[in-house]
Design a protein around this motif. Sequence first.
Motif, short mmCIF file in Angstrom:
data_model
loop_
_atom_site.label_atom_id
_atom_site.label_comp_id
_atom_site.label_asym_id
_atom_site.label_seq_id
_atom_site.Cartn_x
_atom_site.Cartn_y
_atom_site.Cartn_z
N ALA A 138 0.82 -1.21 0.00
CA ALA A 138 0.00 0.00 0.00
C ALA A 138 0.86 1.26 0.00
N PHE A 139 1.89 1.30 0.84
CA PHE A 139 2.77 2.46 0.86
C PHE A 139 3.55 2.57 -0.46
N ALA A 140 3.94 1.44 -1.03
CA ALA A 140 4.65 1.48 -2.31
C ALA A 140 3.77 2.09 -3.38
N PHE A 141 2.48 1.73 -3.40
CA PHE A 141 1.56 2.31 -4.37
C PHE A 141 1.50 3.82 -4.21
N LEU A 142 1.36 4.29 -2.97
CA LEU A 142 1.25 5.73 -2.73
C LEU A 142 2.54 6.46 -3.11
N LEU A 143 3.69 5.86 -2.82
CA LEU A 143 4.96 6.50 -3.16
C LEU A 143 5.21 6.46 -4.66
N ASP A 144 4.79 5.39 -5.34
CA ASP A 144 4.92 5.35 -6.80
C ASP A 144 4.06 6.43 -7.45
N ARG A 145 2.86 6.62 -6.93
CA ARG A 145 2.01 7.69 -7.44
C ARG A 145 2.67 9.06 -7.20
N THR A 146 3.34 9.20 -6.06
CA THR A 146 4.03 10.46 -5.78
C THR A 146 5.16 10.68 -6.77
N ASP A 147 5.93 9.63 -7.07
CA ASP A 147 6.99 9.75 -8.07
C ASP A 147 6.42 10.12 -9.44
N GLU A 148 5.27 9.53 -9.79
CA GLU A 148 4.62 9.88 -11.06
C GLU A 148 4.20 11.35 -11.07
N PHE A 149 3.73 11.81 -9.92
CA PHE A 149 3.29 13.21 -9.83
C PHE A 149 4.45 14.17 -10.02
N THR A 150 5.58 13.90 -9.39
CA THR A 150 6.73 14.79 -9.57
C THR A 150 7.26 14.69 -10.99
N GLY A 151 7.23 13.48 -11.57
CA GLY A 151 7.69 13.32 -12.94
C GLY A 151 6.82 14.04 -13.95
N ALA A 152 5.53 14.22 -13.63
CA ALA A 152 4.62 14.90 -14.55
C ALA A 152 4.76 16.41 -14.50
N HIS A 153 5.50 16.95 -13.52
CA HIS A 153 5.67 18.40 -13.39
C HIS A 153 7.16 18.75 -13.24
N PRO A 154 8.00 18.34 -14.20
CA PRO A 154 9.44 18.59 -14.05
C PRO A 154 9.81 20.07 -14.10
N ASP A 155 8.88 20.91 -14.58
CA ASP A 155 9.19 22.33 -14.67
C ASP A 155 9.20 23.02 -13.31
N ARG A 156 8.49 22.44 -12.34
CA ARG A 156 8.43 23.09 -11.03
C ARG A 156 8.71 22.16 -9.86
N LEU A 157 8.82 20.84 -10.12
CA LEU A 157 9.07 19.89 -9.05
C LEU A 157 10.33 19.09 -9.34
N ASP A 158 11.01 18.72 -8.27
CA ASP A 158 12.16 17.82 -8.39
C ASP A 158 11.63 16.42 -8.73
N ASP A 159 12.06 15.86 -9.88
CA ASP A 159 11.47 14.59 -10.34
C ASP A 159 12.29 13.37 -9.92
N ALA A 160 13.15 13.51 -8.90
CA ALA A 160 13.88 12.36 -8.38
C ALA A 160 12.98 11.55 -7.46
N PRO A 161 13.32 10.26 -7.23
CA PRO A 161 12.47 9.42 -6.37
C PRO A 161 12.45 9.91 -4.92
N ILE A 162 11.30 9.76 -4.31
CA ILE A 162 11.13 10.14 -2.90
C ILE A 162 11.89 9.15 -2.02
N ASP A 163 12.69 9.68 -1.08
CA ASP A 163 13.44 8.82 -0.17
C ASP A 163 13.34 9.31 1.27
N HIS A 164 12.40 10.21 1.51
CA HIS A 164 12.15 10.71 2.87
C HIS A 164 10.64 10.70 3.06
N VAL A 165 10.17 9.85 3.96
CA VAL A 165 8.73 9.67 4.17
C VAL A 165 8.37 10.03 5.61
N VAL A 166 7.37 10.89 5.74
CA VAL A 166 6.78 11.20 7.04
C VAL A 166 5.43 10.49 7.07
#
Length: 970
Positions: free
Chosen positions: A247-275
């Motif tokens: 479940a957490f992997a699904f949510l983090l993968d979606r987050t990576d997709e979200f950053t990848g879809a907005h490379p003009d304003r977001l850092d598109d590297a994989p998330i490695d810090h989770v709160v």
Amino acid sequence: MTETYTVPDPHRRIQPPRRRVRDRRHNGLAAVDFGTSNSTVTLYDPNLPPPVLPLPADQRAVLSRAVVRLLRSEPQTDEISDLSAGQCRAEWDTLRARLGRELAGGSPEGLADALEAEEGTHQALLYDVLLALEAAQAGGTAPFAAWLADRLHRCYDEAFGTPALEHYSLFPVRLDNATLRDEVPSRLDITAVDPDLVVRLGRPLGGGAALASPLRGLKHQLDKPEFRHPLHGGARSVELEPLLGGAFAFLLDRTDEFTGAHPDRLDDAPIDHVVATYPTMAPPAVRRRLESVIGGLLGVGEVDLRYDEAIAAALFFLMRDLGANHTIGVEALRARFRAVPGAERHWIENTLVVDVGGGTTDIALITTHLHDETPPMPDAPAGSTGRHYRVVPRLRGTSGRSRRGGDFLTLQVFHLIKAMIADHLLTLPHPGGDSFPDEPETWADWQRDTTAALDPIHQTEDGRYRPGSLVAQAQLALQRDTSVAEPPTGQRSRDNVELVLGTRTAGRPDDPETAARERAFSDLWDLADDAKIGVAPDRAYGLPADIVEDIVRKVIPVPGSLPPGLGTELDPLTYEDFEAVCRPMLVEISRLAAALARTRLTGGERLDRVILTGKASRLGLAAQVVAREVQAGQGPQGRPVQVVVERKYAKNAASMGAAWAASMSSFDTAEPDEELLRQGATSVSIEVDNLLLDLPCTLSMRTPSNQNRALLKVGTPFQELPGGRLRAFATIGLLPKLLVILREVDGGQPLPWGTFRWSDLSLRHTEETGVRLDPQVWPRQIRCGIEADGGLDVHLLLWRGDRPVHRVDRTSAALRTPTPEGGFLDLDRLADRILVAGSPSAPARPALRGEPAPTRERFAGEDGMLRSALLGRIPLPPPDEDGRWAFLLHDEQGHQQLLGRLEAAPGPLVPHLASVDEDGVIRVHAGDPPLWTAESPIDVEHHPGMVYRHPLGTPKSETDDHDNPFDGTH
């Protein structure tokens, strides 16, 4: 070409893939709120600074839409105090016509259309319209000016009640691609298990792609490590931790997709810090399990579990109130807060946050302190300087209830509707026994046989069903006090209804009939959820006949056609019935909230605001019940308490608050910048980490007299140790054979928080080492205490003798006092003579003497030798610019002799203490010196004072089984 297939190993543990962070990692973090019903993620991305705009984009959009609605509305009679609505409408029409000509070159409708069209362009039309409306108030009649001012203030309130997310570099992550929403149902489908586990959160999959039954309410299983979810066929199953990891992997993968879809304003590297947030009342094992899943199983580099859901939600509202412009926001806080009597430039507000989520209710009481700490600048002209404010939230306590949230309300409605349908099926008219001549069993036969299986109270004297009796029994069972265990009558009610309309799946084989029951449960659950939202005081909820018929067809044992009229004559769900079955739970959680405020706010303190959030808070009944119960908890003389309901960000509040707090804690506390203050600027220091420095609840131990003994009381300050670990310690006394630690709940039953049994420790040690603990020592001569950390994880400390011994490093920096003649040191007299000085401008003062008085301790060096010592309990003064203290000895002649300087221990700025031992050695410690710890309980026998830390066992959950909506028993 021949393809080679690998046969899956049925004994291999199914696990999700580890996250792969290769060249670089994301510079920000993702705050994940994995909910029972829905999940959200908020991204903190400092990649680009926020745009410099007159108003943050989120707030401007809300303000623009509110003003458009205002321009298209008319003054209503109930809004005008002196019944001059007609005159107000005429003034409003005249004003709109003039503004349409002047600002949009056309009609009033054109002005609203133009303002709506420019919402996302950040042009000046919105501000021109607002200035014109503000100016128009002065030229209108008093009733019109009052009406317009009220409507404008509503627009501003709506805008400034919207958090300035982009200003804080916070972005709600789009999780549901089908609906383009930033929350996704936590309903889980397993789509692959080989080579790795892959799950999907969201609405049902089509085409039979799932490998197991859909899983709802996984969060309900967090405290049940034995949970398994079987795959179709029953040969394999998936354990709890891999399911959580998926479940957490699904949510983090979606987050990576979200950053990848907005490379003009977001850092598109994989998330490695989770709160990750977690339920406030979850036992420590849940927090450890989440940390193990996210960090160990998924391989996330940095995992932060400092914020439970109550604290995270409270921080969201602090962020929202401060707004994007802290200069304006902090002045708004000062205007709303109350001045502290007798304290100059100090204001406070007491806020109770009640987060009614899908599966849990989480409650936090926060006192927010606002200090004006502007330094004196006597040479500056009066009123010309800016101000420096310090915002310090303090946690007064947390509370809550597991399995009490929106899902429990839906479950109440589910059982009522299920009973209504069952009653309808047994009273449904039918043409007679000859209606279905081609079928082996008629509807009349089914009604008669089913009625015969019910309790006698549901049968008439001639064996027929007593109409309405199932509904009446269900209503009586559902209108119970939900704070206590359900009586047997509740189970009997559900058993009777189940005989008519079977939706239970627990303990049944994996066959088509069970699958049909599962689908019927899911459809009936969705119907109950829709009814919960759709029913209102002036509107009953009609149960759709087609959905009712579809549910019945899945599970009714009579084959073929059903009697005509099925579902069409079914009574609707009335608001009175809905209120009767839902009010008990809302009363229970409201009383918990009221009890927390009542017990923690003492000495004339009062509650200022109640904030209701979470998905279930959208129900009007929830706000009504919470307001009534909290107000009653303030006593007959209590002031009315303001109740604020957060609707737009009700579900996102926890993840947004956690993301903001984690981002803010990475900044150092701002110190006054006198140069900026002289230029008129206002600076604000926000100490979000202060919320984590006090114990949020009372920890007690169960005694034979059933009078729980408080060990660590709520509000006890944690001691911050080097390395950032928080610790609170309390001595118990002689080791009991059985120890049960409880978390006290104001207004509710205490929760078992940890257990210890001496026989378990003895048996385990014998099995592991082959050495038996001495029964003459254990437990007769062993003393104990508990140690709680910032995550409320509790350890038992065991030692032999009166007090634990502290460990000191004999090679670390220290000073030695002159050895007196005869070589004997009187520690008490020596402590009177040792002085300390920090800043050169501050005079020397006693280093150990003061209030509280120093304590007599024993120190052990690396050689194991024990030495008596005195440990000062008053913190040392601030050190000098080099981070050092000067220690002086006041000799017999009244002179002060400099012994030398000692520096602060590296690490967090914790209070430092001084000690002196029987050899005259002076040391500086960051808080209490560390304990002399043992690797094994056998060491405690042979080294009095040595301490063995033993984790407390996890107690069995005491929640009612029927409170879990998704365990197959409904």
